[in-house]
Design an enzyme around this catalytic site. Structure first.
Site, PDB file in Angstrom:
ATOM      1  N   CYS A  54      55.777  57.753 -11.390  1.00 54.98           N
ATOM      2  CA  CYS A  54      56.327  56.822 -10.384  1.00 54.98           C
ATOM      3  C   CYS A  54      57.258  57.824  -9.563  1.00 54.98           C
ATOM      4  CB  CYS A  54      57.051  55.563 -10.926  1.00 54.98           C
ATOM      5  SG  CYS A  54      55.931  54.463 -11.601  1.00 54.98           S
ATOM      6  N   GLN A  55      57.009  57.785  -8.203  1.00 53.76           N
ATOM      7  CA  GLN A  55      57.985  58.637  -7.405  1.00 53.76           C
ATOM      8  C   GLN A  55      59.147  58.120  -7.356  1.00 53.76           C
ATOM      9  OE1 GLN A  55      56.609  58.589  -3.344  1.00 53.76           O
ATOM     10  NE2 GLN A  55      57.930  60.450  -2.727  1.00 53.76           N
TER      11      GLN A  55
END
Length: 140
Positions: free
Chosen positions: A51-52
């Site tokens: 996940c960013q």
């Protein structure tokens, strides 16, 4: 309520929203309904890789069912993880592992999320399934 019934309920909620601005607003609103993770579980070992933004997911096994709490530092990610938690929390590990999560396609998430958010969503699903697999292995 079954996993599929929960998915169908979510699909119905999104059918009434005509454009993607409204759908994003609904995702953001749903973020406020997320059962929040205790601060003590906001550790690296509960961070979802891929996940960013930062998304923490904590599983807990009670009476043969897995319950999830989560949080994120980004509101859209928080809303997305809430949708998944709504659908998959409170079921046995095998039910979670066997779930066909069709709601993601049916509400149009795959085609309307940016590539980084789409990857993050897949990472969230993968992590939940991995937790279910681990709990299922403990029973065996």
């Amino acid at each position: 309520m079954t996993i599929n019934e929960k998915q169908d309920e979510l699909i119905e909620e999104f059918e009434f929203l005509t454009d993607w601005v409204d759908k994003y607003e609904h995702i953001i609103t749903s973020a406020k309904e997320l059962p929040l993770i205790d601060e003590e579980y906001k550790q690296d070992k509960y961070l979802i890789k891929g996940c960013q933004s930062k998304v923490w997911l904590y599983p807990e096994m009670k009476d043969g069912k897995v319950y999830f709490t989560a949080d994120s530092d980004a509101i859209i990610s928080k809303g997305l993880v809430n949708l998944i938690v709504q659908v998959l929390s409170g079921y046995s590990p095998s039910e979670i592992m066997d779930a066909d999560l069709y709601f993601i396609d049916r509400i149009g998430l795959k085609e309307h999320l940016s590539p980084t958010r789409s990857n993050g969503l897949l990472s969230m699903l993968k992590q939940i399934k991995m937790y279910a697999f681990a709990y299922n292995s403990l029973k065996a």
